[in-house]
Design a protein around this motif. Structure first.
Motif, PDB file in Angstrom:
ATOM      1  N   PHE A  70       8.407  -0.173   7.386  1.00  0.00           N
ATOM      2  CA  PHE A  70       8.906   0.246   6.075  1.00  0.00           C
ATOM      3  C   PHE A  70       7.852   0.004   4.996  1.00  0.00           C
ATOM      4  O   PHE A  70       7.672   0.829   4.097  1.00  0.00           O
ATOM      5  N   ALA A  71       7.151  -1.125   5.069  1.00  0.00           N
ATOM      6  CA  ALA A  71       6.096  -1.414   4.092  1.00  0.00           C
ATOM      7  C   ALA A  71       4.975  -0.373   4.176  1.00  0.00           C
ATOM      8  O   ALA A  71       4.467   0.080   3.145  1.00  0.00           O
ATOM      9  N   LEU A  72       4.598   0.012   5.390  1.00  0.00           N
ATOM     10  CA  LEU A  72       3.559   1.032   5.541  1.00  0.00           C
ATOM     11  C   LEU A  72       4.007   2.380   4.989  1.00  0.00           C
ATOM     12  O   LEU A  72       3.173   3.220   4.645  1.00  0.00           O
ATOM     13  N   ARG A  73       5.295   2.575   4.889  1.00  0.00           N
ATOM     14  CA  ARG A  73       5.852   3.794   4.296  1.00  0.00           C
ATOM     15  C   ARG A  73       6.169   3.600   2.804  1.00  0.00           C
ATOM     16  O   ARG A  73       6.776   4.451   2.174  1.00  0.00           O
ATOM     17  N   SER A  74       5.798   2.451   2.255  1.00  0.00           N
ATOM     18  CA  SER A  74       6.063   2.108   0.851  1.00  0.00           C
ATOM     19  C   SER A  74       7.548   2.077   0.527  1.00  0.00           C
ATOM     20  O   SER A  74       7.964   2.345  -0.599  1.00  0.00           O
ATOM     21  N   ARG A  75       8.348   1.709   1.489  1.00  0.00           N
ATOM     22  CA  ARG A  75       9.793   1.543   1.293  1.00  0.00           C
ATOM     23  C   ARG A  75      10.041   0.041   1.148  1.00  0.00           C
ATOM     24  O   ARG A  75      10.474  -0.637   2.060  1.00  0.00           O
ATOM     25  N   TRP A  76       9.697  -0.448  -0.038  1.00  0.00           N
ATOM     26  CA  TRP A  76       9.609  -1.879  -0.294  1.00  0.00           C
ATOM     27  C   TRP A  76      10.931  -2.615  -0.179  1.00  0.00           C
ATOM     28  O   TRP A  76      10.969  -3.730   0.341  1.00  0.00           O
ATOM     29  N   SER A  77      12.009  -2.046  -0.655  1.00  0.00           N
ATOM     30  CA  SER A  77      13.304  -2.746  -0.611  1.00  0.00           C
ATOM     31  C   SER A  77      13.759  -2.984   0.822  1.00  0.00           C
ATOM     32  O   SER A  77      14.241  -4.071   1.156  1.00  0.00           O
ATOM     33  N   GLU A  78      13.606  -1.963   1.681  1.00  0.00           N
ATOM     34  CA  GLU A  78      13.977  -2.122   3.088  1.00  0.00           C
ATOM     35  C   GLU A  78      13.080  -3.149   3.767  1.00  0.00           C
ATOM     36  O   GLU A  78      13.545  -3.979   4.550  1.00  0.00           O
ATOM     37  N   ALA A  79      11.786  -3.115   3.437  1.00  0.00           N
ATOM     38  CA  ALA A  79      10.845  -4.081   4.014  1.00  0.00           C
ATOM     39  C   ALA A  79      11.226  -5.503   3.601  1.00  0.00           C
ATOM     40  O   ALA A  79      11.250  -6.416   4.438  1.00  0.00           O
ATOM     41  N   ASP A  80      11.550  -5.678   2.333  1.00  0.00           N
ATOM     42  CA  ASP A  80      11.954  -6.987   1.819  1.00  0.00           C
ATOM     43  C   ASP A  80      13.168  -7.510   2.575  1.00  0.00           C
ATOM     44  O   ASP A  80      13.181  -8.647   3.056  1.00  0.00           O
ATOM     45  N   ARG A  81      14.189  -6.682   2.687  1.00  0.00           N
ATOM     46  CA  ARG A  81      15.436  -7.092   3.359  1.00  0.00           C
ATOM     47  C   ARG A  81      15.185  -7.508   4.805  1.00  0.00           C
ATOM     48  O   ARG A  81      15.655  -8.558   5.264  1.00  0.00           O
TER      49      ARG A  81
END
Length: 167
Positions: free
Chosen positions: A80-91
């Motif tokens: 998710f972080a590599l896709r810049s989907r920060w909220s999902e990565a954080d969770r």
């Protein structure tokens, strides 16, 4: 935590096989998949997105012993972080941290969370993540990097508003 997997590196650099050929025999473990995606991205190859899709499309990627757990959660968080989907990565990183007992791995994931919090423009959470990464006073790479980031953020001069001037 996710380092280059030798298998992935050899397959990617080999010109003897196409992506569809070697990806079919790629072990579907979280570490191998995320390492492969990173290597492909570093080389500017579009196949990285297919590997990230593979990680994100399957809810439980088998870990080395056929189970799912914190490493799977962290691999998905990294995807998710590599896709810049920060909220999902954080969770997902937070879930991974809660479910692993290894303090060194927890600390490295806290460090990743600090970066994600920075990207979410949440300085409070970034500082909390850096403090958690420093929770154990080891003299290792994670401690040095987290300490450097904390020092750098303190050294930033505060931006002041020039204020309104009356003529």
């Amino acid at each position: 935590v996710f380092t280059t997997a030798p298998f992935s590196e050899e397959m990617i650099s080999s010109n003897a096989w196409t992506f569809s050929e070697w990806s079919a025999v790629l072990p579907e473990t979280p570490i191998v998949l995320i390492a492969t995606a990173r290597l492909l991205r570093e080389q500017g190859r579009g196949e990285a997105e297919a590997v990230l899709d593979q990680i994100l499309s399957v809810k439980s990627i088998p870990e080395a012993l056929g189970t799912t757990g914190p490493v799977t959660l962290a691999a998905r968080a990294e995807a998710f972080a590599l896709r810049s989907r920060w909220s999902e990565a954080d969770r997902l990183y937070r879930q991974a941290i809660e479910s692993i007992d290894d303090a060194t791995i927890q600390r490295s994931w806290w460090f990743n969370l600090a970066d994600i919090s920075f990207r979410l423009n949440d300085e409070t959470q970034r500082q909390a993540a850096l403090r958690a990464a420093l929770a154990v006073a080891y003299s290792d790479d994670i401690t040095r990097r987290a300490t450097d980031l904390q020092r750098a953020s303190r050294a930033r001069p505060a931006t002041r508003s020039p204020g309104v001037k009356a003529n």
